[in-house]
Design a protein around this motif. Sequence first.
Motif, short mmCIF file in Angstrom:
data_model
loop_
_atom_site.label_atom_id
_atom_site.label_comp_id
_atom_site.label_asym_id
_atom_site.label_seq_id
_atom_site.Cartn_x
_atom_site.Cartn_y
_atom_site.Cartn_z
N LEU A 18 0.82 -1.20 0.00
CA LEU A 18 0.00 0.00 0.00
C LEU A 18 0.86 1.25 0.00
CD1 LEU A 18 -2.76 1.33 0.17
CD2 LEU A 18 -2.64 1.11 2.65
N SER A 19 1.90 1.31 0.82
CA SER A 19 2.76 2.49 0.86
C SER A 19 3.53 2.65 -0.44
CB SER A 19 3.71 2.43 2.06
OG SER A 19 4.63 1.37 1.92
N ALA A 20 3.90 1.55 -1.07
CA ALA A 20 4.60 1.63 -2.35
C ALA A 20 3.69 2.21 -3.41
CB ALA A 20 5.10 0.24 -2.77
N CYS A 21 2.40 1.87 -3.39
CA CYS A 21 1.45 2.41 -4.35
C CYS A 21 1.30 3.92 -4.17
CB CYS A 21 0.08 1.75 -4.19
SG CYS A 21 0.04 0.05 -4.78
N LEU A 22 1.23 4.35 -2.94
CA LEU A 22 1.08 5.78 -2.69
C LEU A 22 2.28 6.55 -3.22
CD1 LEU A 22 -0.39 5.77 0.93
CD2 LEU A 22 -1.59 6.29 -1.20
N LYS A 23 3.47 6.05 -3.02
CA LYS A 23 4.66 6.74 -3.51
C LYS A 23 4.70 6.76 -5.03
CE LYS A 23 7.60 6.16 0.50
NZ LYS A 23 8.80 5.62 1.05
N ASN A 24 4.25 5.71 -5.69
CA ASN A 24 4.26 5.65 -7.15
C ASN A 24 3.27 6.63 -7.77
OD1 ASN A 24 6.24 3.73 -7.18
ND2 ASN A 24 4.84 1.99 -7.36
N ASP A 25 2.23 7.00 -7.02
CA ASP A 25 1.24 7.93 -7.54
C ASP A 25 1.69 9.39 -7.43
OD1 ASP A 25 -0.43 5.91 -8.27
OD2 ASP A 25 -1.72 6.06 -6.51
N GLU A 26 2.70 9.65 -6.62
CA GLU A 26 3.21 11.01 -6.48
C GLU A 26 3.92 11.42 -7.76
OE1 GLU A 26 5.67 11.30 -3.02
OE2 GLU A 26 4.08 10.61 -1.69
N VAL A 27 3.79 12.68 -8.14
CA VAL A 27 4.44 13.19 -9.33
C VAL A 27 5.64 14.03 -8.91
CG1 VAL A 27 4.15 14.65 -11.37
CG2 VAL A 27 2.24 13.25 -10.57
N ASP A 28 6.74 13.81 -9.58
CA ASP A 28 7.96 14.56 -9.29
C ASP A 28 8.01 15.78 -10.21
OD1 ASP A 28 10.44 15.54 -8.67
OD2 ASP A 28 11.56 13.78 -9.37
N TYR A 29 7.90 16.97 -9.65
CA TYR A 29 7.88 18.20 -10.42
C TYR A 29 9.25 18.89 -10.45
CZ TYR A 29 2.82 17.86 -10.62
OH TYR A 29 1.54 17.45 -10.87
N THR A 30 10.30 18.20 -10.08
CA THR A 30 11.63 18.81 -10.01
C THR A 30 12.06 19.39 -11.35
OG1 THR A 30 12.21 17.25 -8.27
CG2 THR A 30 14.02 18.41 -9.32
N ASP A 31 11.93 18.63 -12.42
CA ASP A 31 12.33 19.11 -13.75
C ASP A 31 11.45 20.27 -14.22
OD1 ASP A 31 14.34 17.22 -13.80
OD2 ASP A 31 13.22 15.79 -15.04
N TRP A 32 10.14 20.17 -13.96
CA TRP A 32 9.20 21.22 -14.35
C TRP A 32 9.53 22.53 -13.61
CZ3 TRP A 32 6.20 22.81 -17.97
CH2 TRP A 32 5.19 23.73 -17.74
N GLU A 33 9.80 22.42 -12.32
CA GLU A 33 10.16 23.60 -11.53
C GLU A 33 11.44 24.23 -12.06
OE1 GLU A 33 10.86 24.92 -6.86
OE2 GLU A 33 10.89 22.80 -7.38
N ALA A 34 12.44 23.42 -12.38
CA ALA A 34 13.71 23.93 -12.90
C ALA A 34 13.51 24.62 -14.25
CB ALA A 34 14.73 22.79 -13.02
N ALA A 35 12.70 24.02 -15.12
CA ALA A 35 12.43 24.62 -16.44
C ALA A 35 11.72 25.96 -16.29
CB ALA A 35 11.59 23.67 -17.29
N ASN A 36 10.79 26.05 -15.36
CA ASN A 36 10.08 27.31 -15.12
C ASN A 36 11.00 28.38 -14.54
OD1 ASN A 36 6.83 27.25 -15.40
ND2 ASN A 36 7.66 25.20 -15.18
#
Length: 184
Positions: A18-36
Amino acid sequence: MKKISLLPLALAAAMLPLSACLKNDEVDYTDWEAANTRYVAEHEAMTVDGQPVYTKLVPSWAPAAFTLVKWENDRSKTANNLKPMDNSLVRVKYALDDINGNRIADSYSATASYGDSIYQTRPLDNILGFWHTLTEMREGDEVTCIIPANAGYGNVQNGAIPPYSTLVYRIKLVSIPRYEVPSK
């Protein structure tokens, strides 16, 4: 011989997937933030003939937040026009894009959700960057406005706008139907 309960071990084993599923659903915005962040820095540094293309507007009441504004009209022609106060009722046309040029919203278009393609609002009812930009404009002014995430929606998703998004607006201040006079 001492009995060992397997219940805690079984519960832990059941929770792991269950905890692994929750982490997989999170989106990593690191690249998007850097591009902005890069987009804002590049536009802030733009010059033509040694002059900045964008004016950096920094509100005195929020010095960590700024917007970049490029005036699209001859400001000498609007110099004597009204400038809205925070609580004035303004009518604007606008288009909103992300840094990749994807259109998010548009009141210029005939298919805009507003009946007359005009957005009516008070500056203080908007995100900080839009608010501050409106109060620096005069009736008839049109700008391209770059609003970094900290003057927009920050690290929060807002509908189709992901967290850490820089907002690129084209805004035209059409009129100020109700002008508020500051109280003395």
